[in-house]
Motif scaffolding. Structure first.
Motif, PDB file in Angstrom:
ATOM      1  N   THR A 174     -26.265  -0.354 111.688  1.00 15.21           N
ATOM      2  CA  THR A 174     -25.608  -0.999 112.775  1.00 15.21           C
ATOM      3  C   THR A 174     -24.524  -0.229 113.164  1.00 15.21           C
ATOM      4  O   THR A 174     -24.185  -0.421 114.323  1.00 15.21           O
ATOM      5  N   MET A 175     -23.918   0.463 112.363  1.00 15.44           N
ATOM      6  CA  MET A 175     -22.719   1.356 112.867  1.00 15.44           C
ATOM      7  C   MET A 175     -23.273   2.712 113.780  1.00 15.44           C
ATOM      8  O   MET A 175     -22.690   3.048 114.616  1.00 15.44           O
ATOM      9  N   LYS A 176     -24.434   3.191 113.392  1.00 18.30           N
ATOM     10  CA  LYS A 176     -24.983   4.320 114.104  1.00 18.30           C
ATOM     11  C   LYS A 176     -25.595   3.602 115.382  1.00 18.30           C
ATOM     12  O   LYS A 176     -25.356   4.298 116.429  1.00 18.30           O
ATOM     13  N   ASN A 177     -25.902   2.463 115.305  1.00 19.15           N
ATOM     14  CA  ASN A 177     -26.256   1.843 116.617  1.00 19.15           C
ATOM     15  C   ASN A 177     -25.123   1.851 117.758  1.00 19.15           C
ATOM     16  O   ASN A 177     -25.661   1.839 118.960  1.00 19.15           O
ATOM     17  N   MET A 178     -24.084   2.004 117.481  1.00 20.48           N
ATOM     18  CA  MET A 178     -22.984   1.969 118.430  1.00 20.48           C
ATOM     19  C   MET A 178     -23.147   3.407 119.149  1.00 20.48           C
ATOM     20  O   MET A 178     -22.295   3.258 120.246  1.00 20.48           O
ATOM     21  N   MET A 179     -23.639   4.195 118.630  1.00 14.25           N
ATOM     22  CA  MET A 179     -23.926   5.425 119.696  1.00 14.25           C
ATOM     23  C   MET A 179     -24.339   5.075 121.096  1.00 14.25           C
ATOM     24  O   MET A 179     -24.168   6.035 121.969  1.00 14.25           O
ATOM     25  N   GLY A 180     -25.058   3.886 121.034  1.00 14.27           N
ATOM     26  CA  GLY A 180     -25.672   3.784 122.561  1.00 14.27           C
ATOM     27  C   GLY A 180     -24.430   3.508 123.393  1.00 14.27           C
ATOM     28  O   GLY A 180     -24.540   3.650 124.594  1.00 14.27           O
ATOM     29  N   PHE A 181     -23.420   3.288 123.076  1.00 16.65           N
ATOM     30  CA  PHE A 181     -22.252   3.223 123.883  1.00 16.65           C
ATOM     31  C   PHE A 181     -21.574   4.241 124.399  1.00 16.65           C
ATOM     32  O   PHE A 181     -21.058   4.169 125.620  1.00 16.65           O
ATOM     33  N   ALA A 182     -22.001   5.424 123.891  1.00 19.41           N
ATOM     34  CA  ALA A 182     -21.482   6.958 124.417  1.00 19.41           C
ATOM     35  C   ALA A 182     -22.062   7.339 125.416  1.00 19.41           C
ATOM     36  O   ALA A 182     -23.369   7.375 125.337  1.00 19.41           O
ATOM     37  N   PRO A 183     -21.409   7.534 126.377  1.00 16.10           N
ATOM     38  CA  PRO A 183     -22.050   7.935 127.865  1.00 16.10           C
ATOM     39  C   PRO A 183     -22.276   9.493 127.743  1.00 16.10           C
ATOM     40  O   PRO A 183     -21.866  10.113 127.421  1.00 16.10           O
ATOM     41  N   PRO A 184     -23.757   9.687 128.348  1.00 11.98           N
ATOM     42  CA  PRO A 184     -24.217  11.220 128.417  1.00 11.98           C
ATOM     43  C   PRO A 184     -23.196  11.882 129.238  1.00 11.98           C
ATOM     44  O   PRO A 184     -23.139  13.152 128.971  1.00 11.98           O
ATOM     45  N   SER A 185     -22.592  11.323 130.104  1.00 13.46           N
ATOM     46  CA  SER A 185     -21.529  12.429 130.990  1.00 13.46           C
ATOM     47  C   SER A 185     -20.525  12.958 130.170  1.00 13.46           C
ATOM     48  O   SER A 185     -19.819  14.092 130.550  1.00 13.46           O
ATOM     49  N   HIS A 186     -19.961  12.398 128.708  1.00 15.16           N
ATOM     50  CA  HIS A 186     -19.057  12.922 128.352  1.00 15.16           C
ATOM     51  C   HIS A 186     -19.555  13.482 126.733  1.00 15.16           C
ATOM     52  O   HIS A 186     -19.170  14.269 126.084  1.00 15.16           O
ATOM     53  N   TYR A 187     -20.917  13.241 126.333  1.00 14.50           N
ATOM     54  CA  TYR A 187     -21.392  13.254 125.005  1.00 14.50           C
ATOM     55  C   TYR A 187     -22.661  13.798 124.890  1.00 14.50           C
ATOM     56  O   TYR A 187     -23.503  13.735 124.032  1.00 14.50           O
ATOM     57  N   GLN A 188     -23.446  14.350 126.094  1.00 14.52           N
ATOM     58  CA  GLN A 188     -24.602  14.982 125.921  1.00 14.52           C
ATOM     59  C   GLN A 188     -24.549  16.276 125.036  1.00 14.52           C
ATOM     60  O   GLN A 188     -25.249  16.238 124.189  1.00 14.52           O
ATOM     61  N   GLY A 189     -24.073  17.211 125.364  1.00 20.00           N
ATOM     62  CA  GLY A 189     -23.854  18.411 124.707  1.00 20.00           C
ATOM     63  C   GLY A 189     -25.373  19.005 124.290  1.00 20.00           C
ATOM     64  O   GLY A 189     -25.187  19.811 123.198  1.00 20.00           O
ATOM     65  N   GLY A 190     -26.415  18.904 124.789  1.00 25.90           N
ATOM     66  CA  GLY A 190     -27.581  19.154 124.541  1.00 25.90           C
ATOM     67  C   GLY A 190     -28.627  18.474 125.019  1.00 25.90           C
ATOM     68  O   GLY A 190     -28.318  17.935 126.024  1.00 25.90           O
ATOM     69  N   GLY A 191     -29.966  18.526 124.534  1.00 28.52           N
ATOM     70  CA  GLY A 191     -31.037  17.858 124.954  1.00 28.52           C
ATOM     71  C   GLY A 191     -31.038  16.421 125.020  1.00 28.52           C
ATOM     72  O   GLY A 191     -31.206  15.791 126.004  1.00 28.52           O
ATOM     73  N   TRP A 192     -30.559  15.727 124.055  1.00 28.33           N
ATOM     74  CA  TRP A 192     -30.455  14.374 123.763  1.00 28.33           C
ATOM     75  C   TRP A 192     -29.002  13.926 124.357  1.00 28.33           C
ATOM     76  O   TRP A 192     -28.298  14.601 124.481  1.00 28.33           O
ATOM     77  N   LYS A 193     -29.361  12.575 124.863  1.00 24.99           N
ATOM     78  CA  LYS A 193     -28.211  12.240 125.563  1.00 24.99           C
ATOM     79  C   LYS A 193     -26.829  12.020 124.750  1.00 24.99           C
ATOM     80  O   LYS A 193     -25.732  11.784 125.526  1.00 24.99           O
ATOM     81  N   LYS A 194     -27.000  11.921 123.634  1.00 26.43           N
ATOM     82  CA  LYS A 194     -25.917  11.705 122.711  1.00 26.43           C
ATOM     83  C   LYS A 194     -25.737  12.771 121.662  1.00 26.43           C
ATOM     84  O   LYS A 194     -25.298  12.768 120.663  1.00 26.43           O
ATOM     85  N   ALA A 195     -26.216  14.278 122.246  1.00 27.37           N
ATOM     86  CA  ALA A 195     -26.449  15.365 121.065  1.00 27.37           C
ATOM     87  C   ALA A 195     -25.076  15.689 120.555  1.00 27.37           C
ATOM     88  O   ALA A 195     -24.809  16.501 119.719  1.00 27.37           O
ATOM     89  N   LEU A 196     -23.738  15.346 121.271  1.00 24.12           N
ATOM     90  CA  LEU A 196     -22.579  15.972 120.759  1.00 24.12           C
ATOM     91  C   LEU A 196     -22.361  15.444 119.382  1.00 24.12           C
ATOM     92  O   LEU A 196     -21.628  15.974 118.865  1.00 24.12           O
ATOM     93  N   PHE A 197     -22.962  14.132 119.259  1.00 28.24           N
ATOM     94  CA  PHE A 197     -22.591  13.524 117.843  1.00 28.24           C
ATOM     95  C   PHE A 197     -23.156  14.340 116.738  1.00 28.24           C
ATOM     96  O   PHE A 197     -22.967  14.308 115.710  1.00 28.24           O
TER      97      PHE A 197
END
Length: 250
Positions: free
Chosen positions: A154-177
């Motif tokens: 459930t904690m990692k599920n919160m990554m869905g809130f991170a917008p790709p406009s700020h956290y893409q950083g690579g191929g996946w839309k949340k890759a900066l994480f």
């Protein structure tokens, strides 16, 4: 894990309702005028990679038994090639929303607000959807291992809130994480964390969050609780993982 209710799953409709009520779900909703259900729709793969729409339907019914507040199903997919709307359609969430009379929200393109927490070493400032701070968040993850986080709950599920406009950083839309997965999960949950969790642990993916071997035998459980850390620690145990060995759960 006294704060976590773990029930053998008889059916989604019955067990989700029972787990929600026994773990204090109605209390978690109290005082909120809007409810946000956050499934795990990381890509367009069906359950058990993603949250089954029938599980989400059961969660809607459980919530509606205790509040008339409007409900929104919200996700920001991590899929590098698909938009969230495409994933909603592919997995049956568009039809579910019509049948249940709820809204769908693409968190990847929602209105954002900037928030700061100087004590967060990875993300002292974050851009996050405004809906994260106006709704009661009910997280609906599935039980899975993870190649980088050991456990995705459930904690990692919160990554869905991170917008790709700020956290893409690579191929996946949340890759900066991915640069510091455990630290990123910890910091993110200091900004936005679920008020309540219903986890589908009926099957379980043992090693990998995008596929691979299922748990044998299947786990056959539904987890529920208001403490996301306790829920994820209990989930780790169901996968045979000692939560003390998982950085973001320790």
């Amino acid at each position: 894990m006294a704060d976590v209710v773990t029930l053998p799953c008889e059916s989604y409709a019955r067990t989700v309702r029972d787990a929600f009520e026994q773990a204090g779900g109605p209390d978690a909703l109290a005082g909120f005028e809007r409810i946000l259900l956050k499934p795990n729709l990381v890509n367009a793969s069906p359950f058990p990679v993603t949250t089954h729409p029938e599980f989400t339907a059961a969660a809607i019914d459980a919530v509606r038994a205790h509040t008339d507040a409007p409900i929104t199903i919200a996700e920001g997919t991590g899929d590098k090639d698909k938009e969230t709307g495409e994933v909603f359609t592919a997995l049956g969430y568009e039809e579910l929303a019509r049948c249940k009379g709820v809204d769908l929200l693409d968190l990847n393109h929602a209105d954002l607000t900037e928030v700061s927490r100087p004590g967060c070493p990875v993300f002292p400032t974050m851009w996050l959807p405004k809906a994260a701070f106006t709704h009661c968040i009910v997280s609906l993850p599935v039980l899975k291992g993870h190649s980088m986080a050991s456990v995705t709950g459930t904690m990692k599920n919160m990554m869905g809130f991170a917008p790709p406009s700020h956290y893409q950083g690579g191929g996946w839309k949340k890759a900066l994480f991915h640069r510091d997965m455990h630290g990123s999960i910890r910091d993110l949950n200091r900004y936005v964390t679920p008020h309540f969790t219903l986890m589908d642990a009926t099957v379980g993916l043992r090693d990998y969050h995008l596929g691979g071997p299922r748990c044998r035998p299947e786990v056959g459980m539904i987890l529920a609780g208001a403490d996301p850390l306790a829920v994820d620690r209990a989930a780790a145990g169901l996968l045979g993982i000692d939560w003390r060995e998982v950085d973001h759960l320790r």
